[in-house]
Design a protein around this motif. Structure first.
Motif, mmCIF file in Angstrom:
data_model
loop_
_atom_site.group_PDB
_atom_site.id
_atom_site.type_symbol
_atom_site.label_atom_id
_atom_site.label_comp_id
_atom_site.label_asym_id
_atom_site.label_seq_id
_atom_site.Cartn_x
_atom_site.Cartn_y
_atom_site.Cartn_z
ATOM 1 N N PRO A 40 0.826 -1.214 0.000
ATOM 2 C CA PRO A 40 0.000 0.000 0.000
ATOM 3 C C PRO A 40 0.862 1.266 0.000
ATOM 4 O O PRO A 40 2.078 1.207 0.182
ATOM 5 C CB PRO A 40 -0.800 -0.119 1.305
ATOM 6 N N ASN A 41 0.208 2.421 -0.167
ATOM 7 C CA ASN A 41 0.927 3.696 -0.108
ATOM 8 C C ASN A 41 1.656 3.810 1.223
ATOM 9 O O ASN A 41 1.103 3.480 2.262
ATOM 10 C CB ASN A 41 -0.049 4.868 -0.243
ATOM 11 N N ILE A 144 15.156 -2.580 -15.959
ATOM 12 C CA ILE A 144 14.351 -1.369 -15.930
ATOM 13 C C ILE A 144 13.516 -1.373 -14.650
ATOM 14 O O ILE A 144 12.920 -2.379 -14.294
ATOM 15 C CB ILE A 144 13.504 -1.195 -17.210
ATOM 16 N N VAL A 145 13.559 -0.235 -13.960
ATOM 17 C CA VAL A 145 12.873 -0.080 -12.682
ATOM 18 C C VAL A 145 11.733 0.918 -12.872
ATOM 19 O O VAL A 145 11.960 2.049 -13.311
ATOM 20 C CB VAL A 145 13.853 0.441 -11.605
ATOM 21 N N LEU A 146 10.509 0.487 -12.568
ATOM 22 C CA LEU A 146 9.339 1.335 -12.787
ATOM 23 C C LEU A 146 8.559 1.467 -11.476
ATOM 24 O O LEU A 146 8.054 0.481 -10.937
ATOM 25 C CB LEU A 146 8.422 0.714 -13.853
ATOM 26 N N ASP A 147 8.472 2.700 -10.974
ATOM 27 C CA ASP A 147 7.760 2.929 -9.725
ATOM 28 C C ASP A 147 6.292 3.227 -10.025
ATOM 29 O O ASP A 147 5.974 4.273 -10.584
ATOM 30 C CB ASP A 147 8.403 4.088 -8.967
ATOM 31 N N GLU A 148 5.429 2.313 -9.651
ATOM 32 C CA GLU A 148 3.977 2.432 -9.862
ATOM 33 C C GLU A 148 3.628 2.940 -11.260
ATOM 34 O O GLU A 148 2.995 3.986 -11.404
ATOM 35 C CB GLU A 148 3.365 3.358 -8.798
ATOM 36 N N HIS A 180 0.375 -1.154 -6.074
ATOM 37 C CA HIS A 180 -0.429 -1.439 -4.892
ATOM 38 C C HIS A 180 -1.617 -2.333 -5.252
ATOM 39 O O HIS A 180 -2.525 -2.528 -4.455
ATOM 40 C CB HIS A 180 -0.879 -0.147 -4.189
ATOM 41 N N LEU A 181 -1.589 -2.897 -6.464
ATOM 42 C CA LEU A 181 -2.709 -3.718 -6.927
ATOM 43 C C LEU A 181 -2.299 -5.187 -7.048
ATOM 44 O O LEU A 181 -1.502 -5.560 -7.907
ATOM 45 C CB LEU A 181 -3.186 -3.217 -8.293
ATOM 46 N N LEU A 182 -2.865 -6.011 -6.169
ATOM 47 C CA LEU A 182 -2.566 -7.447 -6.203
ATOM 48 C C LEU A 182 -2.887 -8.049 -7.571
ATOM 49 O O LEU A 182 -2.106 -8.799 -8.130
ATOM 50 C CB LEU A 182 -3.360 -8.168 -5.097
ATOM 51 N N ILE A 195 5.400 -5.902 0.610
ATOM 52 C CA ILE A 195 5.988 -5.025 1.623
ATOM 53 C C ILE A 195 4.897 -4.212 2.313
ATOM 54 O O ILE A 195 3.953 -3.746 1.673
ATOM 55 C CB ILE A 195 7.069 -4.099 0.998
ATOM 56 N N ASP A 196 5.002 -4.086 3.625
ATOM 57 C CA ASP A 196 4.096 -3.225 4.389
ATOM 58 C C ASP A 196 4.835 -2.698 5.604
ATOM 59 O O ASP A 196 5.617 -3.421 6.223
ATOM 60 C CB ASP A 196 2.838 -3.995 4.808
#
Ligand code: ATP
Length: 223
Positions: A40-41, A144-148, A180-182, A195-196
């Motif tokens: 999650p955020n 390549i690294v992509l954040d959300e 944040h989407l399963l 991660i949480d």
């Protein structure tokens, strides 16, 4: 060798004052896989990615990347609104020492070749995000690294971005992304790290995750 991980962290930790943003995270990303960092955020995904990329200094622990070139879309790449998508990438390419042909290659790769002459400000959010991926793909990095990458996109934009990630993986690219989407990581990732509150709760293949009953996480409905 094929078995050496592309990314490895060991007890990676970041604290801000007495707040622990990332707490002893040990994870690996294997060559050729799509690894989804799910949480999650505020869970600590961005901070972990920033430490990996050397943008934030860890408080403790280590992070190593075993490839020569890494592309990343982790924050707004600062595109100029009144330049075309192509001219934005050309500016970056020249600054980073890549030929203009590399711009045409990545525009094609992110399905923006037909819209390269349009001003950036006229792009949909999904197109802006794909242009960001294009910028990250310049120089053909092994990782390549992509954040959300799908955050804030409408359903069509999300579908396009997911298809692009799957397509990159088919082309042999190693991808590390956060979400944040399963349902999203189940759809496009090979392996997942959950991660949480800064803690890596589990690492699992998506196949194991589907089959297993040990994971009590509900898919967040998509907009
Ligand atoms: P998001 O999806 O919102 O970016 P995230 O999982 O990426 O969430 P982080 O941005 O890594 O989470 O933040 C983890 C925690 O660390 C949060 O509690 C956040 O407030 C805190 N944090 C992150 N950066 C800083 C900073 N520069 N100073 C203080 N606290 C920070």
């Amino acid at each position: 060798t094929t078995h050496s991980p592309v990314v490895a962290t060991e007890a990676l930790t970041k604290t801000y004052g007495d707040r622990v943003a990332v707490d002893r995270v040990s994870m690996t990303v294997q060559r050729g896989e799509v690894y989804g960092f799910l949480g999650p955020n505020g869970a600590g995904k961005t901070t972990t990615l920033r430490m990996l990329l050397g943008l934030v200094r860890p408080t403790a622990g280590t992070a190593s990347i075993d490839v020569d070139r890494v592309g990343a879309l982790i924050e707004g790449p600062g595109f100029h609104p009144y330049l075309s998508g192509r001219d934005n990438l050309r500016t970056m390419a020249r600054y980073r020492g890549f030929p203009d042909s590399e711009v045409d290659r990545v525009l094609e790769r992110v399905d923006l070749a037909g819209r390269g002459a349009d001003k950036y400000k006229g792009y949909s959010l999904g197109m802006k995000q794909r242009l960001g991926v294009g910028a990250a793909l310049m120089g053909d990095p092994a990782l390549i690294v992509l954040d959300e990458p799908t955050n804030g996109l409408d359903p069509a934009g999300m579908a396009d971005m997911r298809a692009l990630v799957v397509d990159l993986a088919r082309g042999g690219q190693t991808v590390l992304l956060s979400s944040h989407l399963l349902a999203e990581v189940q759809e496009i990732c090979d392996r997942v790290g959950v991660i949480d509150h800064g803690t890596l709760l589990l690492e699992s293949t998506v196949a194991e995750m589907r089959g297993g009953s040990s994971l009590h996480v509900r898919a967040t409905p998509e907009p």
